[in-house]
Every structure is written in C-alpha cells, then in structure tokens.
Design a protein around this motif. Structure first.
Motif, PDB file in Angstrom:
ATOM      1  N   GLY A 122       0.654  -1.280  -0.266  1.00 43.26           N
ATOM      2  CA  GLY A 122       0.054   0.002   0.139  1.00 43.26           C
ATOM      3  C   GLY A 122       0.827   1.203   0.011  1.00 43.26           C
ATOM      4  N   LEU A 123       1.896   1.379  -0.508  1.00 47.02           N
ATOM      5  CA  LEU A 123       2.992   2.341  -0.641  1.00 47.02           C
ATOM      6  C   LEU A 123       2.349   3.396  -1.501  1.00 47.02           C
ATOM      7  N   VAL A 124       2.551   4.663  -1.435  1.00 49.54           N
ATOM      8  CA  VAL A 124       2.311   5.683  -2.269  1.00 49.54           C
ATOM      9  C   VAL A 124       3.519   6.721  -2.567  1.00 49.54           C
ATOM     10  N   LEU A 134      10.998  -0.283   5.385  1.00 42.94           N
ATOM     11  CA  LEU A 134      10.720  -0.526   3.697  1.00 42.94           C
ATOM     12  C   LEU A 134      10.840  -2.192   3.439  1.00 42.94           C
ATOM     13  N   ILE A 135      12.133  -2.815   4.117  1.00 45.12           N
ATOM     14  CA  ILE A 135      12.207  -4.111   3.994  1.00 45.12           C
ATOM     15  C   ILE A 135      11.129  -4.959   4.831  1.00 45.12           C
ATOM     16  N   ALA A 136      10.728  -4.618   5.977  1.00 41.27           N
ATOM     17  CA  ALA A 136       9.493  -5.239   6.620  1.00 41.27           C
ATOM     18  C   ALA A 136       8.388  -5.145   5.558  1.00 41.27           C
ATOM     19  N   ALA A 137       7.998  -3.882   4.951  1.00 38.27           N
ATOM     20  CA  ALA A 137       6.881  -3.824   4.049  1.00 38.27           C
ATOM     21  C   ALA A 137       6.932  -4.973   2.890  1.00 38.27           C
ATOM     22  N   MET A 138       8.284  -5.257   2.617  1.00 36.75           N
ATOM     23  CA  MET A 138       8.716  -6.115   1.505  1.00 36.75           C
ATOM     24  C   MET A 138       8.616  -7.520   1.823  1.00 36.75           C
ATOM     25  N   SER A 142       4.729  -9.245   1.967  1.00 37.86           N
ATOM     26  CA  SER A 142       5.259  -9.430   0.533  1.00 37.86           C
ATOM     27  C   SER A 142       4.863  -8.320  -0.515  1.00 37.86           C
ATOM     28  N   GLY A 143       4.952  -7.000  -0.044  1.00 34.81           N
ATOM     29  CA  GLY A 143       4.690  -6.009  -1.082  1.00 34.81           C
ATOM     30  C   GLY A 143       5.626  -5.796  -2.230  1.00 34.81           C
ATOM     31  N   ASN A 144       5.151  -5.999  -3.372  1.00 35.51           N
ATOM     32  CA  ASN A 144       5.942  -6.022  -4.571  1.00 35.51           C
ATOM     33  C   ASN A 144       6.206  -4.383  -4.916  1.00 35.51           C
ATOM     34  N   ASP A 145       5.495  -3.274  -4.361  1.00 36.78           N
ATOM     35  CA  ASP A 145       5.521  -2.123  -4.502  1.00 36.78           C
ATOM     36  C   ASP A 145       6.741  -1.730  -3.592  1.00 36.78           C
ATOM     37  N   ALA A 146       7.055  -2.251  -2.734  1.00 32.50           N
ATOM     38  CA  ALA A 146       8.138  -2.060  -1.560  1.00 32.50           C
ATOM     39  C   ALA A 146       9.353  -2.553  -2.160  1.00 32.50           C
ATOM     40  N   ALA A 147       9.349  -3.807  -3.019  1.00 28.72           N
ATOM     41  CA  ALA A 147      10.521  -4.457  -3.528  1.00 28.72           C
ATOM     42  C   ALA A 147      11.129  -3.563  -4.786  1.00 28.72           C
ATOM     43  N   ARG A 148      10.134  -2.809  -5.424  1.00 24.33           N
ATOM     44  CA  ARG A 148      10.468  -2.023  -6.522  1.00 24.33           C
ATOM     45  C   ARG A 148      11.106  -0.914  -5.898  1.00 24.33           C
ATOM     46  N   THR A 149      10.576  -0.390  -5.054  1.00 22.85           N
ATOM     47  CA  THR A 149      11.399   0.853  -4.157  1.00 22.85           C
ATOM     48  C   THR A 149      12.653   0.645  -3.725  1.00 22.85           C
ATOM     49  N   HIS A 189      18.569 -17.471 -12.217  1.00 23.13           N
ATOM     50  CA  HIS A 189      18.469 -16.186 -12.977  1.00 23.13           C
ATOM     51  C   HIS A 189      17.391 -15.121 -12.667  1.00 23.13           C
ATOM     52  N   PHE A 190      17.725 -13.916 -12.339  1.00 20.73           N
ATOM     53  CA  PHE A 190      16.728 -12.870 -11.872  1.00 20.73           C
ATOM     54  C   PHE A 190      16.575 -11.878 -12.581  1.00 20.73           C
ATOM     55  N   VAL A 191      15.441 -11.215 -13.100  1.00 18.41           N
ATOM     56  CA  VAL A 191      15.153 -10.142 -13.778  1.00 18.41           C
ATOM     57  C   VAL A 191      14.124  -9.097 -13.040  1.00 18.41           C
ATOM     58  N   ASN A 192      13.872  -9.177 -11.735  1.00 20.27           N
ATOM     59  CA  ASN A 192      13.351  -8.422 -11.123  1.00 20.27           C
ATOM     60  C   ASN A 192      13.564  -8.713  -9.651  1.00 20.27           C
ATOM     61  N   SER A 193      13.104  -7.603  -8.733  1.00 15.94           N
ATOM     62  CA  SER A 193      13.452  -7.668  -7.304  1.00 15.94           C
ATOM     63  C   SER A 193      12.229  -8.257  -6.395  1.00 15.94           C
ATOM     64  N   HIS A 194      11.087  -8.537  -7.057  1.00 12.58           N
ATOM     65  CA  HIS A 194       9.927  -9.191  -6.648  1.00 12.58           C
ATOM     66  C   HIS A 194       9.570 -10.453  -6.650  1.00 12.58           C
ATOM     67  N   GLY A 195       9.854 -10.899  -7.929  1.00 11.36           N
ATOM     68  CA  GLY A 195       9.504 -12.276  -8.205  1.00 11.36           C
ATOM     69  C   GLY A 195       8.158 -12.519  -8.959  1.00 11.36           C
TER      70      GLY A 195
END
Length: 326
Positions: A122-124, A134-138, A142-149, A189-195
């Motif tokens: 729910g980040l804005v 922020l890491i706790a929010a991720m 399991s916030g994907n928004d937090a992982a992007r930030t 192999h990873f292409v993003n931070s959220h999965g």
C-alpha cells in the motif's frame, strides 16, 4: 466342499513347490543381484542415510542444516522452477549489505507499476520510511511495491545517478545475479526484485537454500522475518500532519502465527511466494535450542506448502542425533 478344499490345498502346495524349486535353482543369481536390489530399495526410502520424510506435494524441496549447510533431504533440488516472492530474500540481503537500515527512503513513481492482482504494502509516492521499515513492508505482507522501491533506492545509491523505474530494475537485477553467483547459486537467474513471473526469472530449491542460509546470517533480516507483525512509521510531513503516519503489516508466514492452524514451534522465518506459474512456494526456517534448519518448497499447493514445510522441519529435529548435535 471337502473335495474343493482338497483341490485348493493341492494347487497351493504345487505352487509353493514351484516357487521353492525356482529359488533353489536360481539361488546364485539371486545372491548376486541382492545387493543391487537392496540398494535400490534403500534409495527409494531414504536420503543420506536418513529415514523417509514422507510424501511431499511440492515439486521440489530441500532441507538443510542452517549451521553447516549440509543437505538432509532433497527432492528435485536442482530442477529449474519459478521462485515467486521468495525472490525477495535476495533483494533484502543486497539492500542490507549496501545501505544502513536507518536511511530514509522516499517512495517514487515506481510503485505506480503495481498491477491489480499482485501483493502490495500500500505504498504511495512521496511516502518516506526507513530502509528497515521498507524491507519489513517487502518481507511480511510481501509488498511488490516495496520491492520496487528497494531496487530503485539501492540502484541509485550504487550508481550515484537518478534512474527511471525500468533502469533501476535492470541494474538491480544485475546485482542480484552477481550476488547469487557469489553465493554459489549458479543455476538461478533474476530479472526483477519482487518475483512476478517472467520466463527468464528462475531458480532451484538448492540455490534458494544457499541464499536463505546467507540471509539468515544477517541479524537485521533474521529479526524482520521473525516478526508476526510490524508497525512502520511514515515520516513524511504530509503523513505526520494528517496523523496517518503508522501502518501495521502482518507476516504471511503461517508457521509463525499461533492462530493459523499451521503454527510450528520454533519457526523463525523466512518468505512465502505465489504466482500461478510458480505455484505456492515457501522458504521456512526454525530453531530449537542450538539446532536450526532451513526448508525450501517450490510449486506446492496453498495448504500443502505448510504441511510440506512442517514435515521437513520436524524431520530435521527428529533426526538431530545424525547431524552431529548429540
């Protein structure tokens, strides 16, 4: 009736005689084959001289001793599968290695890439919170928004440049792949931070175990993933002025939640994951006394993933005398 019984008895006797004669005549052959037959049976019911853990629904799994890294049980541990949000363990590890947890992070337009059906904290844009929060929010909801930030913050910090969401994700993914290889996770192999699903974003149960074991060496990350819930503080002026500066995140790990029906005594982490392609995934850890174990389950079902983890972790504690603890 008596005549029928006599006939049956005669037939049974004849059959036994034939079997006995075959065993006698083929005894030398059977003796030669016996060790191979016994070995195959043993392989089918045990791994590394351990009793069978039982059936697992997950397509791949591994249990390791957290202290030594020794695999105690494996199932398709080298099979390439999708990690879903268990990816975030590596994201968190890199962030904690690259920045201080007290640094304040401003949420940007990267969170606007959120899709309607993905997990969110729910980040804005404009929200400000510590890297710890922020890491706790991720990790907990399991916030994907937090992982992007997190990815954007660390990528900009690493390069010293302002980056677009896509630019920062590409750079951070490169950091993930480099760190994974350093840890020995060479089949990932990873292409993003959220999965979120991407055919080029993959791992194995064995690789995730390596990443999880390293992540658990970080005291901050151990603390975060062991929380059943976490209160975060938005320190932005607008949030404080509106008295809307606190949010509560609940950990999705049911092994940690006493009322979940899947609570496991000693559970202390780590990360859940799900996409339709990945199925239900879980990296679970537990410690009792000085004994700790890490279980990885990939591509299970919504209920069975918790049962799979419980079987693996309990298997570790039940066989602790074989791990050099006793």
């Amino acid at each position: 009736m008596m005549k029928s019984a006599i006939v049956k008895k005669t037939l049974i006797t004849a059959a036994v005689t034939v079997v006995a004669a075959t065993v006698v005549s083929e005894w030398s052959t059977l003796q030669a084959k016996a060790p191979r037959v016994i070995a195959k049976i043993s392989d089918a019911v045990r791994t590394n001289n351990y009793p069978d853990v039982g059936s697992l629904h997950g397509e791949a799994a591994i249990l390791i001793d957290e202290r030594t890294g020794k695999p105690l049980f494996v199932k398709n541990e080298r099979k390439r599968l999708y990690p879903a949000s268990t990816t975030k363990m590596l994201t968190a590890l890199i962030a904690l290695e690259k920045a201080d947890t007290n640094e304040i992070v401003t949420v940007g337009d990267e969170v606007m890439q959120q899709q309607s059906d993905e997990s969110s904290a729910g980040l804005v844009p404009g929200q400000q919170l510590s890297l710890y929060d922020l890491i706790a929010a991720m990790m907990l909801p399991s916030g994907n928004d937090a992982a992007r930030t997190v990815a954007r913050f660390i990528a900009e910090k690493e390069t010293g440049q302002l980056l677009t969401p896509d630019e920062s994700m590409k750079i951070f993914a490169g950091m993930m792949n480099e760190r994974a290889k350093e840890l020995g996770a060479t089949e990932s192999h990873f292409v993003n931070s959220h999965g979120l699903h991407d055919p080029d974003h993959y791992t194995t149960a064995a690789d995730l175990a390596l990443i999880a074991r390293k992540a658990r060496k970080n005291s901050v990350l151990r603390e975060i993933v062991n929380e059943s819930e976490h209160h975060i503080q938005d320190v932005s002026d607008q949030a404080v002025a509106a008295n809307a500066d606190e949010q509560i995140y609940v950990n999705r790990n049911k092994l940690l939640q006493p009322s979940s029906g899947y609570y496991f005594s000693g559970a202390n982490g780590m990360k859940t994951g799900y996409t339709s392609a990945a199925g239900y995934c879980l990296v679970a850890s537990a410690k009792r006394g000085d004994r700790g174990y890490i279980a990885v389950i990939l591509k299970s079902s919504s209920a069975d993933v918790w049962l799979d983890a419980t079987k693996l972790l309990q298997y570790g504690f039940d066989n602790q005398q074989n791990d050099g603890y006793l």
